[in-house]
Motif scaffolding. Structure first.
Motif, PDB file in Angstrom:
ATOM      1  N   THR A   1       0.845  -1.190   0.000  1.00 30.74           N
ATOM      2  CA  THR A   1       0.000   0.000   0.000  1.00 30.74           C
ATOM      3  C   THR A   1       0.882   1.241   0.000  1.00 30.74           C
ATOM      4  OG1 THR A   1      -0.135   0.023   2.414  1.00 30.74           O
ATOM      5  CG2 THR A   1      -1.878  -1.162   1.235  1.00 30.74           C
ATOM      6  N   ASP A   2       0.285   2.388  -0.281  1.00 26.68           N
ATOM      7  CA  ASP A   2       1.035   3.641  -0.294  1.00 26.68           C
ATOM      8  C   ASP A   2       1.254   4.158   1.119  1.00 26.68           C
ATOM      9  OD1 ASP A   2       1.189   3.752  -3.057  1.00 26.68           O
ATOM     10  OD2 ASP A   2      -0.651   4.912  -3.249  1.00 26.68           O
ATOM     11  N   ALA A   3       2.373   4.818   1.321  1.00 26.87           N
ATOM     12  CA  ALA A   3       2.600   5.537   2.565  1.00 26.87           C
ATOM     13  C   ALA A   3       1.658   6.736   2.576  1.00 26.87           C
ATOM     14  CB  ALA A   3       4.047   5.994   2.660  1.00 26.87           C
ATOM     15  N   ALA A   4       1.268   7.202   3.762  1.00 28.08           N
ATOM     16  CA  ALA A   4       0.331   8.324   3.850  1.00 28.08           C
ATOM     17  C   ALA A   4       0.669   9.207   5.041  1.00 28.08           C
ATOM     18  CB  ALA A   4      -1.100   7.808   3.991  1.00 28.08           C
ATOM     19  N   VAL A   5       0.410  10.495   4.873  1.00 30.67           N
ATOM     20  CA  VAL A   5       0.546  11.469   5.950  1.00 30.67           C
ATOM     21  C   VAL A   5      -0.736  12.286   5.962  1.00 30.67           C
ATOM     22  CG1 VAL A   5       1.858  13.411   6.864  1.00 30.67           C
ATOM     23  CG2 VAL A   5       3.038  11.609   5.590  1.00 30.67           C
ATOM     24  N   THR A   6      -1.393  12.356   7.099  1.00 35.69           N
ATOM     25  CA  THR A   6      -2.605  13.165   7.224  1.00 35.69           C
ATOM     26  C   THR A   6      -2.436  14.150   8.367  1.00 35.69           C
ATOM     27  OG1 THR A   6      -3.629  11.496   8.653  1.00 35.69           O
ATOM     28  CG2 THR A   6      -4.144  11.378   6.311  1.00 35.69           C
ATOM     29  N   ASN A   7      -3.035  15.313   8.221  1.00 32.78           N
ATOM     30  CA  ASN A   7      -2.999  16.336   9.257  1.00 32.78           C
ATOM     31  C   ASN A   7      -4.348  16.326   9.969  1.00 32.78           C
ATOM     32  OD1 ASN A   7      -2.739  18.560  10.898  1.00 32.78           O
ATOM     33  ND2 ASN A   7      -2.611  20.041   9.237  1.00 32.78           N
ATOM     34  N   THR A   8      -4.358  15.925  11.235  1.00 28.99           N
ATOM     35  CA  THR A   8      -5.592  15.934  12.011  1.00 28.99           C
ATOM     36  C   THR A   8      -5.701  17.180  12.876  1.00 28.99           C
ATOM     37  OG1 THR A   8      -4.575  14.622  13.771  1.00 28.99           O
ATOM     38  CG2 THR A   8      -5.752  13.414  12.049  1.00 28.99           C
TER      39      THR A   8
ATOM     40  N   ALA B   1      21.136  -7.135  -0.028  1.00 27.48           N
ATOM     41  CA  ALA B   1      19.942  -6.970  -0.856  1.00 27.48           C
ATOM     42  C   ALA B   1      19.729  -5.489  -1.157  1.00 27.48           C
ATOM     43  CB  ALA B   1      18.724  -7.546  -0.149  1.00 27.48           C
ATOM     44  N   PRO B   2      19.597  -5.143  -2.437  1.00 30.29           N
ATOM     45  CA  PRO B   2      19.387  -3.729  -2.784  1.00 30.29           C
ATOM     46  C   PRO B   2      17.967  -3.286  -2.431  1.00 30.29           C
ATOM     47  CG  PRO B   2      19.246  -5.087  -4.748  1.00 30.29           C
ATOM     48  CD  PRO B   2      19.647  -5.995  -3.607  1.00 30.29           C
ATOM     49  N   VAL B   3      17.826  -2.003  -2.147  1.00 33.86           N
ATOM     50  CA  VAL B   3      16.503  -1.421  -1.907  1.00 33.86           C
ATOM     51  C   VAL B   3      15.858  -1.216  -3.267  1.00 33.86           C
ATOM     52  CG1 VAL B   3      15.278   0.590  -1.038  1.00 33.86           C
ATOM     53  CG2 VAL B   3      17.279  -0.275   0.182  1.00 33.86           C
ATOM     54  N   GLU B   4      14.629  -1.658  -3.405  1.00 35.38           N
ATOM     55  CA  GLU B   4      13.938  -1.530  -4.679  1.00 35.38           C
ATOM     56  C   GLU B   4      13.674  -0.067  -5.006  1.00 35.38           C
ATOM     57  OE1 GLU B   4      10.502  -4.009  -5.155  1.00 35.38           O
ATOM     58  OE2 GLU B   4      11.371  -5.568  -3.892  1.00 35.38           O
ATOM     59  N   ASP B   5      13.841   0.268  -6.270  1.00 36.10           N
ATOM     60  CA  ASP B   5      13.592   1.641  -6.703  1.00 36.10           C
ATOM     61  C   ASP B   5      12.170   2.086  -6.399  1.00 36.10           C
ATOM     62  OD1 ASP B   5      16.159   1.993  -7.618  1.00 36.10           O
ATOM     63  OD2 ASP B   5      15.694   1.491  -9.692  1.00 36.10           O
ATOM     64  N   ALA B   6      11.204   1.164  -6.491  1.00 35.98           N
ATOM     65  CA  ALA B   6       9.810   1.514  -6.241  1.00 35.98           C
ATOM     66  C   ALA B   6       9.612   1.976  -4.801  1.00 35.98           C
ATOM     67  CB  ALA B   6       8.897   0.331  -6.545  1.00 35.98           C
ATOM     68  N   VAL B   7      10.302   1.335  -3.854  1.00 29.11           N
ATOM     69  CA  VAL B   7      10.192   1.729  -2.448  1.00 29.11           C
ATOM     70  C   VAL B   7      10.773   3.124  -2.259  1.00 29.11           C
ATOM     71  CG1 VAL B   7      10.933   1.207  -0.098  1.00 29.11           C
ATOM     72  CG2 VAL B   7      10.210  -0.644  -1.611  1.00 29.11           C
ATOM     73  N   CYS B   8      11.944   3.368  -2.825  1.00 33.86           N
ATOM     74  CA  CYS B   8      12.566   4.690  -2.723  1.00 33.86           C
ATOM     75  C   CYS B   8      11.685   5.758  -3.361  1.00 33.86           C
ATOM     76  CB  CYS B   8      13.938   4.685  -3.386  1.00 33.86           C
ATOM     77  SG  CYS B   8      15.159   3.690  -2.518  1.00 33.86           S
ATOM     78  N   THR B   9      11.113   5.438  -4.515  1.00 30.88           N
ATOM     79  CA  THR B   9      10.245   6.387  -5.206  1.00 30.88           C
ATOM     80  C   THR B   9       9.015   6.698  -4.363  1.00 30.88           C
ATOM     81  OG1 THR B   9      11.004   5.596  -7.351  1.00 30.88           O
ATOM     82  CG2 THR B   9       8.904   6.773  -7.315  1.00 30.88           C
ATOM     83  N   THR B  10       8.415   5.677  -3.739  1.00 39.66           N
ATOM     84  CA  THR B  10       7.232   5.889  -2.903  1.00 39.66           C
ATOM     85  C   THR B  10       7.568   6.785  -1.713  1.00 39.66           C
ATOM     86  OG1 THR B  10       6.275   3.769  -3.520  1.00 39.66           O
ATOM     87  CG2 THR B  10       5.484   4.754  -1.470  1.00 39.66           C
TER      88      THR B  10
ATOM     89  N   ILE C   1      -0.987  18.320  13.347  1.00 38.51           N
ATOM     90  CA  ILE C   1      -0.721  17.025  13.983  1.00 38.51           C
ATOM     91  C   ILE C   1      -0.664  16.013  12.845  1.00 38.51           C
ATOM     92  CG2 ILE C   1      -1.516  15.257  15.589  1.00 38.51           C
ATOM     93  CD1 ILE C   1      -3.161  17.491  16.992  1.00 38.51           C
ATOM     94  N   PHE C   2       0.522  15.537  12.539  1.00 38.73           N
ATOM     95  CA  PHE C   2       0.702  14.627  11.413  1.00 38.73           C
ATOM     96  C   PHE C   2       0.653  13.176  11.868  1.00 38.73           C
ATOM     97  CE2 PHE C   2       3.152  18.304   9.536  1.00 38.73           C
ATOM     98  CZ  PHE C   2       2.158  18.645   8.644  1.00 38.73           C
ATOM     99  N   ASN C   3      -0.220  12.422  11.225  1.00 37.13           N
ATOM    100  CA  ASN C   3      -0.313  10.981  11.441  1.00 37.13           C
ATOM    101  C   ASN C   3       0.288  10.292  10.218  1.00 37.13           C
ATOM    102  OD1 ASN C   3      -1.712  11.331  13.861  1.00 37.13           O
ATOM    103  ND2 ASN C   3      -3.644  11.471  12.809  1.00 37.13           N
ATOM    104  N   PHE C   4       1.158   9.317  10.465  1.00 36.68           N
ATOM    105  CA  PHE C   4       1.855   8.622   9.391  1.00 36.68           C
ATOM    106  C   PHE C   4       1.393   7.176   9.307  1.00 36.68           C
ATOM    107  CE2 PHE C   4       4.574  12.064  10.670  1.00 36.68           C
ATOM    108  CZ  PHE C   4       5.171  12.497   9.496  1.00 36.68           C
ATOM    109  N   THR C   5       1.224   6.684   8.079  1.00 39.99           N
ATOM    110  CA  THR C   5       1.015   5.267   7.831  1.00 39.99           C
ATOM    111  C   THR C   5       2.135   4.833   6.896  1.00 39.99           C
ATOM    112  OG1 THR C   5      -1.375   5.495   8.042  1.00 39.99           O
ATOM    113  CG2 THR C   5      -0.552   3.504   6.959  1.00 39.99           C
ATOM    114  N   ILE C   6       2.924   3.881   7.355  1.00 34.90           N
ATOM    115  CA  ILE C   6       4.064   3.395   6.592  1.00 34.90           C
ATOM    116  C   ILE C   6       3.823   1.924   6.289  1.00 34.90           C
ATOM    117  CG2 ILE C   6       6.566   3.046   6.607  1.00 34.90           C
ATOM    118  CD1 ILE C   6       6.629   5.346   8.740  1.00 34.90           C
ATOM    119  N   PRO C   7       3.802   1.546   5.004  1.00 30.60           N
ATOM    120  CA  PRO C   7       3.500   0.153   4.671  1.00 30.60           C
ATOM    121  C   PRO C   7       4.586  -0.801   5.154  1.00 30.60           C
ATOM    122  CG  PRO C   7       4.161   1.360   2.706  1.00 30.60           C
ATOM    123  CD  PRO C   7       4.055   2.351   3.821  1.00 30.60           C
ATOM    124  N   ALA C   8       4.143  -1.978   5.581  1.00 26.21           N
ATOM    125  CA  ALA C   8       5.084  -3.019   5.981  1.00 26.21           C
ATOM    126  C   ALA C   8       5.774  -3.550   4.734  1.00 26.21           C
ATOM    127  CB  ALA C   8       4.338  -4.155   6.688  1.00 26.21           C
ATOM    128  N   GLY C   9       6.973  -4.007   4.922  1.00 22.34           N
ATOM    129  CA  GLY C   9       7.688  -4.615   3.814  1.00 22.34           C
ATOM    130  C   GLY C   9       7.189  -6.027   3.572  1.00 22.34           C
TER     131      GLY C   9
END
Length: 91
Positions: free
Chosen positions: A31-38, A62-71, A45-53
């Motif tokens: 899923t996408d990472a998200a930041v919301t201001n409540t 192991a290299p970090v995937e470009d898609a993860v860095c881009t996200t 007040i920033f709430n963060f959602t960071i997807p699990a690997g």
């Protein structure tokens, strides 16, 4: 160019903005990472959602995937844009 006009009176100082970290949650893999201001534009007040690997074995080589860095970079730039739009960050 015409003559310069008179300088008006200085206005009252504005309220200093604040940024607080609210919650940090783990989202589902892929899923996408998200930041919301409540909070508000000046008391954010920033709430963060960071997807699990993906589950599996990770080796130090192991290299970090470009898609993860881009996200991550995309979400960081989105956060900066929100801060600028709220007047909390100048360019």
């Amino acid at each position: 160019m015409g003559p310069r006009g008179y300088t008006g009176a200085t206005g009252a100082a504005g309220k200093a903005a604040t940024i607080t970290i609210g919650t940090v949650a783990t989202g589902a893999p892929g899923t996408d990472a998200a930041v919301t201001n409540t909070g508000t534009n000046t008391d954010a007040i920033f709430n963060f959602t960071i997807p699990a690997g993906d589950s599996g074995v990770v080796t130090p080589a192991a290299p970090v995937e470009d898609a993860v860095c881009t996200t991550i970079l995309t979400q960081f730039n989105l956060l900066l844009a929100h801060l600028r739009a709220a007047g909390l960050l100048e360019e």
